[in-house]
Motif scaffolding. Structure first.
Motif, PDB file in Angstrom:
ATOM      1  N   GLY A   1      -3.348  -9.781 -11.709  1.00  0.00           N
ATOM      2  CA  GLY A   1      -3.857  -9.442 -10.387  1.00  0.00           C
ATOM      3  C   GLY A   1      -3.847  -7.947 -10.124  1.00  0.00           C
ATOM      4  N   LYS A   2      -3.997  -7.616  -8.871  1.00  0.00           N
ATOM      5  CA  LYS A   2      -4.041  -6.226  -8.441  1.00  0.00           C
ATOM      6  C   LYS A   2      -2.790  -5.867  -7.639  1.00  0.00           C
ATOM      7  N   ILE A   3      -2.562  -4.575  -7.503  1.00  0.00           N
ATOM      8  CA  ILE A   3      -1.539  -4.070  -6.589  1.00  0.00           C
ATOM      9  C   ILE A   3      -2.194  -3.859  -5.229  1.00  0.00           C
ATOM     10  N   VAL A   4      -1.581  -4.440  -4.203  1.00  0.00           N
ATOM     11  CA  VAL A   4      -2.073  -4.274  -2.838  1.00  0.00           C
ATOM     12  C   VAL A   4      -0.941  -3.684  -2.006  1.00  0.00           C
ATOM     13  N   ILE A   5      -1.181  -2.522  -1.404  1.00  0.00           N
ATOM     14  CA  ILE A   5      -0.199  -1.867  -0.544  1.00  0.00           C
ATOM     15  C   ILE A   5      -0.709  -1.960   0.889  1.00  0.00           C
ATOM     16  N   ASN A   6       0.079  -2.543   1.781  1.00  0.00           N
ATOM     17  CA  ASN A   6      -0.421  -2.775   3.135  1.00  0.00           C
ATOM     18  C   ASN A   6      -0.814  -1.483   3.854  1.00  0.00           C
ATOM     19  N   SER A   7      -0.042  -0.421   3.661  1.00  0.00           N
ATOM     20  CA  SER A   7      -0.400   0.832   4.341  1.00  0.00           C
ATOM     21  C   SER A   7      -1.711   1.392   3.810  1.00  0.00           C
ATOM     22  N   GLU A   8      -2.027   1.130   2.543  1.00  0.00           N
ATOM     23  CA  GLU A   8      -3.312   1.552   2.001  1.00  0.00           C
ATOM     24  C   GLU A   8      -4.447   0.728   2.607  1.00  0.00           C
TER      25      GLU A   8
ATOM     26  N   ILE B   1       1.733  -7.799  -3.683  1.00  0.00           N
ATOM     27  CA  ILE B   1       1.502  -7.212  -2.365  1.00  0.00           C
ATOM     28  C   ILE B   1       2.780  -6.568  -1.859  1.00  0.00           C
ATOM     29  N   ILE B   2       2.743  -5.282  -1.602  1.00  0.00           N
ATOM     30  CA  ILE B   2       3.887  -4.560  -1.051  1.00  0.00           C
ATOM     31  C   ILE B   2       3.639  -4.352   0.438  1.00  0.00           C
ATOM     32  N   ASP B   3       4.455  -4.987   1.258  1.00  0.00           N
ATOM     33  CA  ASP B   3       4.320  -4.855   2.716  1.00  0.00           C
ATOM     34  C   ASP B   3       5.259  -3.750   3.191  1.00  0.00           C
ATOM     35  N   ASP B   4       4.694  -2.576   3.406  1.00  0.00           N
ATOM     36  CA  ASP B   4       5.476  -1.389   3.772  1.00  0.00           C
ATOM     37  C   ASP B   4       5.224  -0.989   5.220  1.00  0.00           C
ATOM     38  N   THR B   5       5.024  -1.991   6.094  1.00  0.00           N
ATOM     39  CA  THR B   5       4.607  -1.710   7.471  1.00  0.00           C
ATOM     40  C   THR B   5       5.736  -1.867   8.496  1.00  0.00           C
ATOM     41  N   TYR B   6       6.981  -1.928   8.042  1.00  0.00           N
ATOM     42  CA  TYR B   6       8.085  -2.142   8.991  1.00  0.00           C
ATOM     43  C   TYR B   6       8.199  -0.992   9.983  1.00  0.00           C
ATOM     44  N   PHE B   7       8.062   0.239   9.496  1.00  0.00           N
ATOM     45  CA  PHE B   7       8.053   1.412  10.366  1.00  0.00           C
ATOM     46  C   PHE B   7       6.607   1.756  10.741  1.00  0.00           C
ATOM     47  N   ASP B   8       6.445   2.782  11.570  1.00  0.00           N
ATOM     48  CA  ASP B   8       5.103   3.245  11.887  1.00  0.00           C
ATOM     49  C   ASP B   8       4.505   3.960  10.674  1.00  0.00           C
ATOM     50  N   PHE B   9       3.290   4.447  10.810  1.00  0.00           N
ATOM     51  CA  PHE B   9       2.568   4.998   9.662  1.00  0.00           C
ATOM     52  C   PHE B   9       3.043   6.391   9.265  1.00  0.00           C
ATOM     53  N   GLN B  10       3.576   7.174  10.195  1.00  0.00           N
ATOM     54  CA  GLN B  10       3.949   8.567   9.906  1.00  0.00           C
ATOM     55  C   GLN B  10       5.144   8.618   8.958  1.00  0.00           C
ATOM     56  N   LYS B  11       5.005   9.358   7.889  1.00  0.00           N
ATOM     57  CA  LYS B  11       6.040   9.415   6.849  1.00  0.00           C
ATOM     58  C   LYS B  11       6.946  10.641   6.956  1.00  0.00           C
ATOM     59  N   ILE B  12       6.402  11.748   7.465  1.00  0.00           N
ATOM     60  CA  ILE B  12       7.112  13.028   7.493  1.00  0.00           C
ATOM     61  C   ILE B  12       7.302  13.453   8.944  1.00  0.00           C
ATOM     62  N   PRO B  13       8.511  13.889   9.334  1.00  0.00           N
ATOM     63  CA  PRO B  13       8.682  14.389  10.707  1.00  0.00           C
ATOM     64  C   PRO B  13       7.757  15.569  10.986  1.00  0.00           C
TER      65      PRO B  13
END
Length: 301
Positions: A209-216, A85-97
């Protein structure tokens, strides 16, 4: 000469971002990436833009992944029965300015900001003329449309990608010789996960197991999974901020500047968005005596 005339700053803007980051966060500030285990294996980061970068001795991709494997082995774990499980939620969802053009954001210098960055969110393609010989990411995960022509003596190709897309489109021209062209990774957390699993298998640690990405999960309408902070088996710290700033300015790495903007926003306002970060940056320099009418920052780089 024409000192009051407004002009585009281009990358000289990075000086303002770098100075603000050094004063706001401190030159010894370090990003932290944590790994936890509770039958699932978790990775969480507070946005380290240098995670997996090849620029820093002792902090290269293999250094981080080998430390994950060592941490797993130190707990006598020979089998991971759950998911990665990759928890990539530290920042908001927007990736590009907002406002970045589409023909920039697919190239390496247009890489977005993620909660978990990896290899400066860049992938490489080894080319000969218009032939794509080798990818540094698993090309089977993507649909590739190659409209590059063999022409000229220099790289005039453009790569088009966007966050979470499975399409890589390239056009323009490349000379008839071996070259490496670089694009912006559409999903750095997933690429990191694939490389972790590959090394686990090499080290005879069973993972099915599976790959789980929190933003997904958020994209799919599901709640992100909670990182178990009481089950941490590894804390991995980045090089200090002054070292990151050195490469930010020396190689004009846009990813670093935009990450600094979000980090300052998170630390000082609790709201890690580009908008909040730019507002903080403007106020920072206003308090230093720069007339706010002379400040028109739209991003950090």
């Amino acid at each position: 000469y024409q000192g009051n005339r407004g002009l585009a700053t281009a990358s000289t803007m990075k000086i303002f971002t770098a100075a603000a980051a050094l004063e706001t966060l401190g030159k010894d500030y370090q990003y932290t990436t944590q790994v936890a285990f509770d039958n699932n294996l978790y990775v969480f980061s507070n946005g380290d833009p240098s995670l997996g970068s090849s620029r820093f001795d002792g902090f290269k991709p293999e250094d981080f992944i080998s430390q994950i494997v060592a941490a797993v082995k130190s707990k006598n774990i020979s089998k991971i029965s759950g998911n990665l499980i990759i928890d990539d939620t530290y920042f908001d969802f927007q990736k590009i300015p907002g406002g970045w053009p589409y023909n920039d954001m697919g190239n390496y210098y247009g890489a977005g900001v993620w909660g978990v960055n990896w290899k400066e969110n860049q992938f490489d393609i080894n080319t000969f003329g218009n032939e794509f010989k080798k990818f540094s990411i698993n090309k089977d995960d993507f649909k590739i449309v190659n409209n590059v022509r063999t022409e000229g003596t220099s790289d005039k190709s453009i790569i088009y990608t966007s966050p979470y897309s499975n399409l890589i489109y390239a056009n323009g021209t490349l000379p008839e010789k071996e070259m490496t062209v670089s694009g912006a990774s559409p999903n750095p957390p997933r690429q990191l996960a694939l490389e972790i699993i590959d090394e686990l298998k090499k080290q005879k640690i069973d993972f099915k197991g599976k790959i789980v990405i929190n933003s997904e999960r958020i994209i799919n309408g599901d709640n992100p999974l909670v990182f178990p902070r009481n089950k941490v088996i590894l804390e991995y710290q980045s090089p200090t901020l002054d070292k990151l700033v050195f490469w930010f300015l020396r190689k004009s790495i846009n990813l670093y500047g935009e990450t600094f903007v979000k980090t300052m926003a998170k630390e000082k306002t609790g709201n890690p968005t580009f908008e909040s970060g730019i507002k903080y940056l403007k106020n920072f320099w206003k308090e230093k005596g720069i007339d706010e009418r002379m400040i028109n920052f739209v991003d950090g780089s």
